[in-house]
Design a protein around this motif. Sequence first.
Motif, short mmCIF file in Angstrom:
data_model
loop_
_atom_site.label_atom_id
_atom_site.label_comp_id
_atom_site.label_asym_id
_atom_site.label_seq_id
_atom_site.Cartn_x
_atom_site.Cartn_y
_atom_site.Cartn_z
N PRO A 160 0.87 -1.17 -0.02
CA PRO A 160 -0.02 -0.13 -0.14
C PRO A 160 0.84 1.08 -0.22
N HIS A 161 2.12 1.24 0.46
CA HIS A 161 2.96 2.24 0.50
C HIS A 161 3.66 2.42 -0.90
N LEU A 441 -12.33 9.07 2.52
CA LEU A 441 -12.14 8.86 1.16
C LEU A 441 -11.28 7.57 0.60
N GLY A 442 -10.40 7.30 1.79
CA GLY A 442 -9.78 5.86 1.57
C GLY A 442 -10.60 4.70 1.80
N ILE A 443 -11.82 5.04 2.76
CA ILE A 443 -12.54 3.98 2.82
C ILE A 443 -13.45 3.70 1.47
N GLY A 450 -12.14 -2.59 -3.54
CA GLY A 450 -11.76 -4.00 -2.99
C GLY A 450 -10.26 -4.01 -2.69
N SER A 451 -9.61 -3.03 -2.70
CA SER A 451 -8.18 -2.96 -2.62
C SER A 451 -7.62 -1.73 -1.89
N ALA A 452 -7.16 -1.78 -0.61
CA ALA A 452 -6.38 -0.55 -0.03
C ALA A 452 -5.49 -0.16 -0.96
N THR A 453 -4.84 -0.95 -1.62
CA THR A 453 -3.55 -0.26 -2.59
C THR A 453 -4.17 0.42 -3.62
N VAL A 454 -5.30 -0.15 -4.27
CA VAL A 454 -5.70 0.46 -5.47
C VAL A 454 -6.46 1.88 -5.03
N SER A 455 -7.11 1.87 -3.72
CA SER A 455 -7.65 3.08 -3.22
C SER A 455 -6.72 4.14 -3.00
N GLN A 480 -3.31 9.10 6.49
CA GLN A 480 -4.80 8.64 6.76
C GLN A 480 -5.34 8.22 5.61
N GLN A 481 -4.84 8.46 4.60
CA GLN A 481 -5.29 7.72 3.25
C GLN A 481 -5.07 6.18 3.04
N VAL A 482 -4.00 5.97 3.41
CA VAL A 482 -3.32 4.49 3.50
C VAL A 482 -4.24 3.51 4.66
#
Length: 539
Positions: A160-161, A441-443, A450-455, A480-482
Amino acid sequence: MLLLTAFSAIVAPFIFLVLFRMPAKKGMTFSAIILLLLASTVWGVHNNVIVASILQGSHRALTIMLILFGAIVLLNTLKHTGAVDRINEGFRNISPDMRVQAIIVGFLFGALIEGAAGFGTPAAVVGPLMVALGFTPMAAATIALIANSVPVSFGAVGTPHLVGLSNIPGIMGIAAEDLAARSTFFHEIAKRVTSMDLFIATVVPSLLVFVLVFFFSKERKMSNAFAMFPWTLSVGVVYAATAFTVAHAFGPEFVSIVSSLVVISYASVTAKKGFLQPKEIWTEALVDGFKVEAKKSDMGLFAAWSPYLVVVGLLLVTRLVPAIKKFTQTNVDLTWRNIMGIEGINSGWQVLYSPGTILVIAALAAILIQGKSFDCFIKASKESIGSVQGASLALLPTLALVQVFTNSGMNANEFVAMPRYIAIAMAAGLGGVWHNVAPYLGILGAFITGSATVSTLTFSPIQYDVATQMGLPTYVVLAQQVMGGAAGNMICVHNVVAATAVVGLVGKEGDVIRKTLGPCIVYGLMIGIMGIIVAGILG
């Protein structure tokens, strides 16, 4: 009308699944139809883009179905070999208390799988394991999803980073080729995530126990949750402190893996010794009729757990050893590129690199290690196919919706893509309280994609722009986005579909979301509050 159209991808699933309690195969089909019609008529998305996006979603569904099959076939194989009985016996020796088991299996073992694999694998693996321990399927799915939150901020070796934040061009004046400076940037984000997690990660184990007791006990005596808080808070403190130390020393890659390994040891030892544990044993989430195997297993505990050790080992080797990583990513590559000739519409499927393939290999390894007949695997495979078939009916419309939503920037009206339109509208109206808005917004991004990385890939440029315009600390807002993307894992539709499928609850996706939505909202609130605090301290 444009904002309503863009939000239809979020509102429609919520109405059909949560309010009307439709099964996902029905509710997501209706949602997909609505979005497809609005995308074509209002947004002007080209018809060939819509068709290509549906094909892209179908291809992605196959990749997820392989992971589901792998997770289910592994558990079913271990049932047939008798390893599940031995694993249960081992947990009873640590503690028969289901609150303890939820933390060790759902949160900590799930964190280890997240650190090695990510991409929704933990819920698919630990959900069935919790069912095997006697948890009701609904409790297993709910706890598995909520637990798969804190570790997701760092995901599979920092994805995700390292990937999610990679599309901020020239951020802070960093050139793409300046690897040292980029590493420093990722390091700073990791520091701020773990700084916020000094509080959030500390309380999440207690939140899990609260949810377990509140939703799944017969009398809802919350004293049963509070009595476990001294121990769960101690588990959270050790996890948060370890993650903070690892992130500050090494960066984002190994936070979830190292933290989970350290805390599994701490939690197992303290639970076995009864340290900070209540005297009463709580088992009210036990499925009706569940019987503890009276006969002691003759299988060694190491042999019983060895398939899961194979899973973790193979995941780490295929992701950390460059030669093996290259081999698994380049051989048996069923990636579909430029679908229907449209550049940018792709769907990756590196079969040997997939966690699903590794789970199947682990099931086969179980036969060899535990000295059992190959028939155990054959029987498990036949039993597992039906569960995956049921999930596919929900995954196909879900991922069709996701891909049309994501690719909606390819339109005749020159509109930005729907996710970006939502983010811009939120920034325009809520920029003054952005620390409280950024997590949501991240949520939203994770809920749809369906992906924290794609978000984070999708929304991090907007988060950065808003932070710059409002004079907010960019490191904190991006952190906070991550973290918001990680929180969204609790409610994202295709994760819920996967989690319910592997525990035998196909059609109950809306009921699960009703239970995970509250914790997700609370998680977002905590990220907002801690963001303000950390911004004031670290900037």
